[in-house]
Design a protein around this motif. Sequence first.
Motif, PDB file in Angstrom:
ATOM      1  N   TYR A   2       0.829  -1.201   0.000  1.00 32.57           N
ATOM      2  CA  TYR A   2       0.000   0.000   0.000  1.00 32.57           C
ATOM      3  C   TYR A   2       0.867   1.255   0.000  1.00 32.57           C
ATOM      4  O   TYR A   2       0.575   2.225  -0.724  1.00 32.57           O
ATOM      5  CB  TYR A   2      -0.916  -0.018   1.230  1.00 32.57           C
ATOM      6  CG  TYR A   2      -1.727   1.247   1.390  1.00 32.57           C
ATOM      7  CD1 TYR A   2      -2.800   1.512   0.551  1.00 32.57           C
ATOM      8  CD2 TYR A   2      -1.409   2.177   2.376  1.00 32.57           C
ATOM      9  CE1 TYR A   2      -3.546   2.673   0.688  1.00 32.57           C
ATOM     10  CE2 TYR A   2      -2.144   3.342   2.518  1.00 32.57           C
ATOM     11  CZ  TYR A   2      -3.217   3.583   1.681  1.00 32.57           C
ATOM     12  OH  TYR A   2      -3.941   4.737   1.815  1.00 32.57           O
ATOM     13  N   ILE A   4       0.789   4.339  -2.720  1.00 27.63           N
ATOM     14  CA  ILE A   4       0.491   5.748  -2.439  1.00 27.63           C
ATOM     15  C   ILE A   4       1.717   6.632  -2.658  1.00 27.63           C
ATOM     16  O   ILE A   4       1.579   7.795  -3.046  1.00 27.63           O
ATOM     17  CB  ILE A   4      -0.057   5.920  -0.999  1.00 27.63           C
ATOM     18  CG1 ILE A   4       0.992   5.536   0.050  1.00 27.63           C
ATOM     19  CG2 ILE A   4      -1.334   5.132  -0.810  1.00 27.63           C
ATOM     20  CD1 ILE A   4       0.577   5.874   1.468  1.00 27.63           C
ATOM     21  N   LYS A  19       2.193  10.293  -4.937  1.00 24.42           N
ATOM     22  CA  LYS A  19       2.464  11.516  -4.189  1.00 24.42           C
ATOM     23  C   LYS A  19       3.418  12.433  -4.945  1.00 24.42           C
ATOM     24  O   LYS A  19       4.256  11.975  -5.720  1.00 24.42           O
ATOM     25  CB  LYS A  19       3.077  11.184  -2.818  1.00 24.42           C
ATOM     26  CG  LYS A  19       2.121  10.559  -1.824  1.00 24.42           C
ATOM     27  CD  LYS A  19       2.850  10.291  -0.507  1.00 24.42           C
ATOM     28  CE  LYS A  19       1.915   9.712   0.542  1.00 24.42           C
ATOM     29  NZ  LYS A  19       2.613   9.477   1.833  1.00 24.42           N
ATOM     30  N   TRP A  64      -1.238   8.793   5.090  1.00 25.04           N
ATOM     31  CA  TRP A  64      -1.722   7.515   4.588  1.00 25.04           C
ATOM     32  C   TRP A  64      -2.432   7.645   3.248  1.00 25.04           C
ATOM     33  O   TRP A  64      -2.770   6.635   2.631  1.00 25.04           O
ATOM     34  CB  TRP A  64      -2.655   6.864   5.608  1.00 25.04           C
ATOM     35  CG  TRP A  64      -1.929   6.355   6.809  1.00 25.04           C
ATOM     36  CD1 TRP A  64      -1.485   7.077   7.870  1.00 25.04           C
ATOM     37  CD2 TRP A  64      -1.537   5.009   7.064  1.00 25.04           C
ATOM     38  NE1 TRP A  64      -0.844   6.271   8.779  1.00 25.04           N
ATOM     39  CE2 TRP A  64      -0.867   4.988   8.312  1.00 25.04           C
ATOM     40  CE3 TRP A  64      -1.685   3.801   6.374  1.00 25.04           C
ATOM     41  CZ2 TRP A  64      -0.352   3.823   8.858  1.00 25.04           C
ATOM     42  CZ3 TRP A  64      -1.177   2.647   6.926  1.00 25.04           C
ATOM     43  CH2 TRP A  64      -0.509   2.652   8.147  1.00 25.04           C
ATOM     44  N   PHE A  65      -2.685   8.880   2.811  1.00 23.32           N
ATOM     45  CA  PHE A  65      -3.354   9.096   1.537  1.00 23.32           C
ATOM     46  C   PHE A  65      -2.620  10.201   0.784  1.00 23.32           C
ATOM     47  O   PHE A  65      -2.230  11.206   1.393  1.00 23.32           O
ATOM     48  CB  PHE A  65      -4.820   9.492   1.737  1.00 23.32           C
ATOM     49  CG  PHE A  65      -5.619   8.478   2.489  1.00 23.32           C
ATOM     50  CD1 PHE A  65      -6.151   7.375   1.852  1.00 23.32           C
ATOM     51  CD2 PHE A  65      -5.831   8.625   3.860  1.00 23.32           C
ATOM     52  CE1 PHE A  65      -6.880   6.435   2.548  1.00 23.32           C
ATOM     53  CE2 PHE A  65      -6.561   7.691   4.567  1.00 23.32           C
ATOM     54  CZ  PHE A  65      -7.093   6.593   3.912  1.00 23.32           C
ATOM     55  N   ASN A  67      -2.112  13.491  -1.122  1.00 24.09           N
ATOM     56  CA  ASN A  67      -2.884  14.734  -1.225  1.00 24.09           C
ATOM     57  C   ASN A  67      -1.944  15.864  -1.659  1.00 24.09           C
ATOM     58  O   ASN A  67      -1.127  16.333  -0.867  1.00 24.09           O
ATOM     59  CB  ASN A  67      -3.540  15.068   0.122  1.00 24.09           C
ATOM     60  CG  ASN A  67      -4.441  16.282   0.024  1.00 24.09           C
ATOM     61  OD1 ASN A  67      -4.922  16.616  -1.060  1.00 24.09           O
ATOM     62  ND2 ASN A  67      -4.669  16.950   1.157  1.00 24.09           N
TER      63      ASN A  67
END
Length: 292
Positions: free
Chosen positions: A44, A48, A52, A64-65, A67
């Motif tokens: 994971y 991600i 990024k 964790w995500f 953005n």
Amino acid sequence: MASQTQAVSHREDPTAAMHRGRLGRVLGYLGLILTVAMIMVPIYFILITSLKERPDIYTQPVTWFPNPVTGQNYGTVMTEVPFLRYLANSVLITTALTIAKVTLGVMSAYALSFLRFPGRTVLFVVVISALMVPNQITVISNYAMVAQLGWRNTFQGIIVPLAGVAFGTFLLRNHFLSLPGEIIEAARMDGAGPMKLLFRVVLPMSWPTLIAFTLITIVNEWNEYLWPFLMASNDKVAPLPVGLTLLQNNEGLTNWGPVMAGTVLTMLPILIIFVILQKQMIKGLTAGAVKG
């Protein structure tokens, strides 16, 4: 009367048995969740990170995500290194090695299972001994031989030394020996020769195991790194794992976004193949485990 009382006293309490069963299931689920987390969390983070922007990769605390979400890293992979050439090289090397290993594995396992010839047992022991020798031990001798043949930076220099089939011979021989002997003998009584017996009787009963071995071979050869890295010094024959190293060298140790994007693109083909063939692989690896 005393024996009946003793039997009742030794009888298991249904409530205690039920609690033990629940505890066992809970521990099993916890172990499963822990195993999945240990496997999926790194994957994971690779995904991600590939989405990024460069400053977002090194933020503290870790996000964790992504953005914002960006596909720039994937574009960098395509322009910074000849990714499609690495992909084509990986497909060629993996296909050639898979065909060679499956073909040689089937033939050698069939010979060790159904043909009678002097030294058959000794030959099988030699095959088993090869499984106990790590590949790294033979790297120096193989490298010297390939260099003398002038095969560096060639596909045959990568493919030929990796075409050994000790594991395939072991796996398929054990499977062939587990096939019903009555069917084999009936085919022989009907006049089936060695090749007809192999292609008309043995292989049709061995597809799950054969597919499992094929998938294992594809995964191993797709991810092979050390030997292709020693053999390929440019992008002419280098496969994807070596290409990722060259990409990392180009980007440096501070820009992990393109490297992670390349890793995702490298994983996708083999992941798709695994998803398609996973049921056959499980069936092949568990063949013969349950008798009924």
